[in-house]
Design an enzyme around this catalytic site. Sequence first.
Site, PDB file in Angstrom:
ATOM      1  CG  ASP A 139      25.772  -0.608  38.454  1.00 46.93           C
ATOM      2  OD1 ASP A 139      24.901  -1.468  38.646  1.00 46.93           O
ATOM      3  OD2 ASP A 139      25.515   0.597  38.269  1.00 46.93           O
TER       4      ASP A 139
ATOM      5  CD  GLU B 185      23.417  -4.341  35.939  1.00 49.08           C
ATOM      6  OE1 GLU B 185      22.213  -4.386  36.225  1.00 49.08           O
ATOM      7  OE2 GLU B 185      24.110  -3.317  36.101  1.00 49.08           O
TER       8      GLU B 185
END
Length: 491
Positions: free
Chosen positions: A200, A237
């Site tokens: 993330d 990401e």
Amino acid sequence: MSNHPRICYEIFVRSFCDSNRDGIGDLNGITSKLPYLQDLGIEAIWLTPIQPSPSYHKYDVVDYYGIEPEYGTLDDFKRLLSEAHEFGIKVIMDLVINHTSVQHPWFRESMKGKTNPYRNYYNWKSPAAIEALGIATREATPDTWERKPWHEAVGNTEKYYGLFWKGMPDLNCDYPPVRQAIYEIGRYWLQMGVDGFRLDAARHIYPEWEEYKNYDFWVEFRTEMQKVNPSVYLVGEVWNAADKIAPYFRGLTANFNFDLSLALQKIIAEERDTVHLVAMLAKNRQVFARTNPRFIDAIMLTNHDQTRIGSVLGGNINRLKVAANLLLTLPGQPYLYYGEEIGMLGKKPDEFIREPFLWDYRQKDRQRARWMKPKYSKSKTVVPLAGQVGDTESLYNHYKRLIHFRKSHPFLATIRGKIELLPNRNLRLVAFKRKLADQEAWVIHNLSNETITFSAPFMPTEILLKTHSENRFLKIDQLSLSPYSCVVLGE
């Protein structure tokens, strides 16, 4: 061929399948659906965070070694891992190491003052220092709208940095004890049998004014993880343009292609290839290859942060089939967002793009998570899986056929393979070659609601796949494509 998965599936855990009828999707629910996922053709599942957290989405962790009690126990997770592996499905865990929750013990200690041993686990600065550096405010970016990332803390004259919001303070990865803590966490889950991590906010490990430090961090992270699993899979990401993503391939196996996601949404909705999709993709792949020739381009239509493709395309089943056609014939490693295969809908705010999966019609659906009242995906607006399985023309069966076709043809199944533009001036068509060693195939997509003839000399003569029964050769160099259809040609 690498053993990295070819077809992946993102599961928002809370909404996928509820095994104990408490209204909340859970780990045992996912385990019970492994046969469904295997049958669809899925080879890896990415689970959104499963560690204890005060929020419904769990992106603010309070214990990196635990399992969120709403989702089950550590034993439930171990069973999911072992059964997934028996089904040939890898498990990718969302790892949130950019920030913690404000309720994490590290942050609670850090708040106690400058002399606390945990103070340096986070970024604290005086208002004067923040002003002097010119970092008090920032421009909003697609991954965070926060304009003022410095937050006040009770009893502190200094402010702490939290890029996403005040409830998510950023960790200070320049501080060696933090790095070591992160590596230990990663190793713990890999030793348990997790196959890799979705990382993330991978471009925000360091604050924006020090982004260049991220690249080396991920190289070091990978090196540490490979000590446990030499073929560990790491997907980042990095919500940015190709040239800004490229340096992340130094450390990460794969990165999500947000540019491609947005381009696909645009051309399918407009029924015209105004972005010159294949040229754009080929150029971006060259940019990635310069950093790492073994890059994996993780491609998707949408994910848990974006308006669902179903809503982007107004629930139009023909266009949703075009979306599937494109995603599953382009080079890269496709990710499906749970429910895309049945045409689920959803728009912001975020909860409504994370609505419960529709297994069956209303009262019959004993496995549906009921933690929220859906606004977009209900039996009235989306045909549940049970209503699609027996319908050969359903979106679900369309996805299933395409996935199995992709996996059974090496020139498509390869994560790496080449893509080349075919000569074509019609914006309503997307036409390209897929190549692998000495094998090649032609792929032609009709984005529009009209029958179109594609002409080219030296066309391969065998139709390997047609998504519409009327697709056919008119002459040796002329191919007729029905509306919203796709044809794959080979020798």
